[in-house]
Design a protein around this motif. Structure first.
Motif, mmCIF file in Angstrom:
data_model
loop_
_atom_site.group_PDB
_atom_site.id
_atom_site.type_symbol
_atom_site.label_atom_id
_atom_site.label_comp_id
_atom_site.label_asym_id
_atom_site.label_seq_id
_atom_site.Cartn_x
_atom_site.Cartn_y
_atom_site.Cartn_z
ATOM 1 N N SER A 73 41.673 48.115 39.678
ATOM 2 C CA SER A 73 41.784 46.938 40.528
ATOM 3 C C SER A 73 41.341 45.693 39.762
ATOM 4 O O SER A 73 40.260 45.671 39.161
ATOM 5 C CB SER A 73 40.912 47.108 41.776
ATOM 6 O OG SER A 73 40.924 45.931 42.540
ATOM 7 N N PRO A 74 42.129 44.625 39.772
ATOM 8 C CA PRO A 74 41.730 43.402 39.069
ATOM 9 C C PRO A 74 40.753 42.543 39.875
ATOM 10 O O PRO A 74 40.179 41.601 39.335
ATOM 11 C CB PRO A 74 43.053 42.668 38.871
ATOM 12 C CG PRO A 74 43.907 43.119 39.993
ATOM 13 C CD PRO A 74 43.497 44.553 40.271
ATOM 14 N N ILE A 75 40.538 42.866 41.138
ATOM 15 C CA ILE A 75 39.672 42.033 41.987
ATOM 16 C C ILE A 75 38.221 42.046 41.506
ATOM 17 O O ILE A 75 37.609 40.981 41.390
ATOM 18 C CB ILE A 75 39.811 42.437 43.460
ATOM 19 C CG1 ILE A 75 41.215 42.108 43.930
ATOM 20 C CG2 ILE A 75 38.778 41.729 44.313
ATOM 21 C CD1 ILE A 75 41.544 42.577 45.315
ATOM 22 N N GLN A 77 37.100 42.480 38.546
ATOM 23 C CA GLN A 77 37.067 41.741 37.293
ATOM 24 C C GLN A 77 37.112 40.236 37.549
ATOM 25 O O GLN A 77 36.383 39.467 36.913
ATOM 26 C CB GLN A 77 38.234 42.161 36.406
ATOM 27 C CG GLN A 77 38.190 43.615 36.020
ATOM 28 C CD GLN A 77 39.469 44.091 35.374
ATOM 29 O OE1 GLN A 77 40.296 43.293 34.949
ATOM 30 N NE2 GLN A 77 39.644 45.396 35.300
ATOM 31 N N ALA A 78 37.933 39.823 38.480
ATOM 32 C CA ALA A 78 38.018 38.399 38.815
ATOM 33 C C ALA A 78 36.724 37.909 39.461
ATOM 34 O O ALA A 78 36.262 36.795 39.169
ATOM 35 C CB ALA A 78 39.197 38.162 39.757
ATOM 36 N N LEU A 79 36.118 38.735 40.315
ATOM 37 C CA LEU A 79 34.848 38.347 40.938
ATOM 38 C C LEU A 79 33.744 38.194 39.896
ATOM 39 O O LEU A 79 32.954 37.248 39.947
ATOM 40 C CB LEU A 79 34.440 39.389 41.980
ATOM 41 C CG LEU A 79 35.234 39.405 43.283
ATOM 42 C CD1 LEU A 79 34.808 40.601 44.125
ATOM 43 C CD2 LEU A 79 35.026 38.126 44.042
ATOM 44 N N LEU A 81 34.120 37.579 36.669
ATOM 45 C CA LEU A 81 34.414 36.415 35.836
ATOM 46 C C LEU A 81 33.977 35.126 36.529
ATOM 47 O O LEU A 81 33.349 34.257 35.915
ATOM 48 C CB LEU A 81 35.903 36.363 35.503
ATOM 49 C CG LEU A 81 36.344 35.249 34.562
ATOM 50 C CD1 LEU A 81 35.629 35.381 33.228
ATOM 51 C CD2 LEU A 81 37.834 35.270 34.386
ATOM 52 N N THR A 82 34.255 35.017 37.812
ATOM 53 C CA THR A 82 33.805 33.860 38.578
ATOM 54 C C THR A 82 32.283 33.812 38.639
ATOM 55 O O THR A 82 31.672 32.751 38.491
ATOM 56 C CB THR A 82 34.383 33.910 40.007
ATOM 57 O OG1 THR A 82 35.804 33.999 39.923
ATOM 58 C CG2 THR A 82 33.996 32.689 40.793
#
Length: 117
Positions: A73-75, A77-79, A81-82
């Motif tokens: 899941s890319p979610i 990873q995005a969280l 990174l933010t």
């Protein structure tokens, strides 16, 4: 019991890191050390979120012709990174405030600052 801990070593490491950071925040009086403890806790949370997003046998979430199977899941990873961007900006602001406190008060020890009030 030990096998369960070994199978979830990434979660255990995240919890241990979080507890180390919490101990530093509680036990130390130096503001820089307290903020270092907070950064350790942030890192523990980031590693925990990434560990939650791991898919055994999963590939990168890139769709294409002939690509099949489970995907990570890319979610998370995005969280993370933010969260890293927010952590870096918070670190810069906190360190600048600690420098300002030192210039005004001559100390960055929390107990000494409380006595100055």
């Amino acid at each position: 019991m030990l096998e369960a801990l070994w199978n979830n070593v990434d979660y255990v490491a995240s919890v241990v890191l979080f507890c180390i950071g919490l101990y530093i925040i509680i036990a130390k009086n130096n503001l820089i050390k307290k903020f270092l403890g907070l950064n350790i806790m942030e890192t523990a949370v980031f590693s925990f979120i990434i560990a939650l997003g791991v898919v055994d046998g999963g590939g990168p979430p890139i769709m294409g012709e002939g690509v099949e199977g489970p995907f990570a899941s890319p979610i998370p990873q995005a969280l993370v990174l933010t969260g890293i961007v927010v952590a870096v900006s918070t670190t810069a602001l906190a360190l600048s405030l600690i420098i300002r406190i030192y210039r005004q008060c001559g100390t960055i020890e929390a107990d000494e600052l409380r006595e100055m009030e």
